[in-house]
Design an enzyme around this catalytic site. Structure first.
Site, mmCIF file in Angstrom:
data_model
loop_
_atom_site.group_PDB
_atom_site.id
_atom_site.type_symbol
_atom_site.label_atom_id
_atom_site.label_comp_id
_atom_site.label_asym_id
_atom_site.label_seq_id
_atom_site.Cartn_x
_atom_site.Cartn_y
_atom_site.Cartn_z
ATOM 1 C CG ASP A 13 72.798 97.362 27.911
ATOM 2 O OD1 ASP A 13 73.560 98.299 27.629
ATOM 3 O OD2 ASP A 13 71.916 96.948 27.138
ATOM 4 C CB CYS A 73 75.060 92.972 19.655
ATOM 5 S SG CYS A 73 73.516 92.082 19.874
HETATM 6 O O1 LIG Z 1 70.248 96.452 19.769
HETATM 7 C C1 LIG Z 1 69.051 96.525 20.016
HETATM 8 O O2 LIG Z 1 68.311 97.179 19.300
HETATM 9 C C2 LIG Z 1 68.487 95.818 21.217
HETATM 10 C C3 LIG Z 1 67.109 95.714 21.339
HETATM 11 C C4 LIG Z 1 66.550 95.066 22.429
HETATM 12 C C5 LIG Z 1 67.366 94.510 23.397
HETATM 13 C C6 LIG Z 1 68.749 94.619 23.290
HETATM 14 C C7 LIG Z 1 69.320 95.258 22.231
HETATM 15 N N1 LIG Z 1 70.685 95.386 22.084
HETATM 16 C C8 LIG Z 1 71.644 95.136 23.111
HETATM 17 O O3 LIG Z 1 72.121 96.381 23.632
HETATM 18 C C9 LIG Z 1 73.509 96.290 23.914
HETATM 19 C C10 LIG Z 1 74.314 97.225 23.039
HETATM 20 O O4 LIG Z 1 74.015 98.512 23.319
HETATM 21 P P1 LIG Z 1 74.730 99.749 22.583
HETATM 22 O O5 LIG Z 1 73.928 100.033 21.384
HETATM 23 O O6 LIG Z 1 76.129 99.321 22.220
HETATM 24 O O7 LIG Z 1 74.677 100.830 23.594
HETATM 25 C C11 LIG Z 1 73.921 94.866 23.558
HETATM 26 O O8 LIG Z 1 73.882 94.061 24.706
HETATM 27 C C12 LIG Z 1 72.879 94.443 22.579
HETATM 28 O O9 LIG Z 1 72.718 93.049 22.577
#
Ligand SMILES: O=C(O)c1ccccc1N[C@@H]1O[C@H](COP(=O)(O)O)[C@@H](O)[C@H]1O
Length: 207
Positions: free
Chosen positions: A131, A9
Site C-alpha cells: 500500500d 474496501c
Molecule cells: O480505508 C481506511 O480508512 C483505512 C484505515 C486504516 C487502515 C487501512 C485503511 N484502508 C486500506 O487502504 C487501502 C486503500 O487505500 P486507497 O484509499 O484506495 O488509497 C486498502 O488496503 C484499505 O483496506
C-alpha cells in the site's frame, strides 16, 4: 496471467455492498480501525453480510489494535479474513489463522522494499498487501518500490488506485490482486456504485 483478484474496501451500506458483489468483487472490506471516515461497528457488518455469496471473501481491516479485540470484532461481525494494516508482528497473523481466519498483512511499499532478506523471508508464506504510506487516503505508492521487491507469494496492490489507473498499474506491476477504497468514492468515506462498477470492469480487462 490469471484474472486479477479484486477487493473493494471501506464499505458501510447495504447498497454499496450489493453493488460491489453484483459487479463481481472477489472480496469486500470493512474498516474496524478507529479514526477513519469508514469505520463501522461489528454489529452493522454482521447485518451487511447476511446473504453474501460464499465465494466472496469478507475482510475486516484493523490497524495496530490489540489482538484479542481484533479476534473478538472479527468473530462478532462474521468476516472471514483479518487484514492487519499496521506494524503487527507475524505472531498476530499466525494467531488469527489459528483462530480460523484468513489473513492479509499490509506494508507500505517503501517499508517492504527496505526490509532486509531475513526480515522479508519471515513473510514469504503470508498473503501480503502493498500500500501507500498512508492507508485509505487515496495516496499513490512509488511503483519503483514495488518493482524493487515484489513479495514472493500471493500479494495485492493498493494505494491511490482508481478506474483510470488500475489496469495500467496492474499490467506493469503484476500483483495477484488489487484493493481500492478512495478511488471508488464520490467524497471521502462515501462509495459511488458507478465508480465501483467502473473499477471492477477496468481491473477485469487486465490479462
Ligand atoms: O480505508 C481506511 O480508512 C483505512 C484505515 C486504516 C487502515 C487501512 C485503511 N484502508 C486500506 O487502504 C487501502 C486503500 O487505500 P486507497 O484509499 O484506495 O488509497 C486498502 O488496503 C484499505 O483496506
Amino acid at each position: 496471467m490469471p484474472q486479477l483478484y479484486i477487493k473493494i474496501c471501506g464499505l458501510s451500506t447495504a447498497e454499496t455492498v450489493a453493488a460491489a458483489v453484483a459487479a463481481g468483487a472477489d472480496a469486500i472490506g470493512f474498516v474496524f480501525a478507529p479514526g477513519s471516515p469508514r469505520t463501522v461497528a461489528p454489529d452493522l457488518v454482521a447485518t451487511l453480510l447476511a446473504g453474501i455469496p460464499e465465494h466472496v471473501e469478507t475482510v475486516g481491516v484493523f490497524r495496530d489494535q490489540p489482538l484479542a479485540g481484533v479476534l473478538e470484532t472479527a468473530r462478532r461481525s462474521g468476516v472471514s479474513t483479518v487484514q492487519l494494516h499496521g506494524d503487527e508482528p507475524l505472531g498476530d497473523i499466525t494467531a488469527a489463522q489459528a483462530a480460523g481466519f484468513r489473513t492479509l498483512r499490509a506494508f507500505s511499499a517503501g517499508a517492504y522494499a527496505r526490509l532486509d532478506d531475513a526480515a522479508r523471508a519471515l513473510w514469504d508464506n503470508e498473503r501480503i498487501l502493498l500500500d501507500a504510506i498512508e492507508p485509505g487516503a487515496g495516496v499513490a505508492f512509488d511503483p519503483a518500490d514495488v518493482l524493487a521487491a515484489p513479495p514472493a507469494g500471493q500479494w495485492l496492490l493498493a494505494g491511490g488506485l482508481n478506474p483510470d489507473n488500475v489496469a495500467h498499474l496492474a499490467m506493469v506491476l503484476r500483483p495477484d490482486g488489487v484493493d481500492v477504497s478512495s478511488g471508488v468514492e464520490s467524497r471521502r468515506g462515501v462509495k459511488d456504485p458507478e465508480l465501483v462498477k467502473a473499477f471492477i470492469a477496468a481491473a477485469r480487462s487486465v490479462r
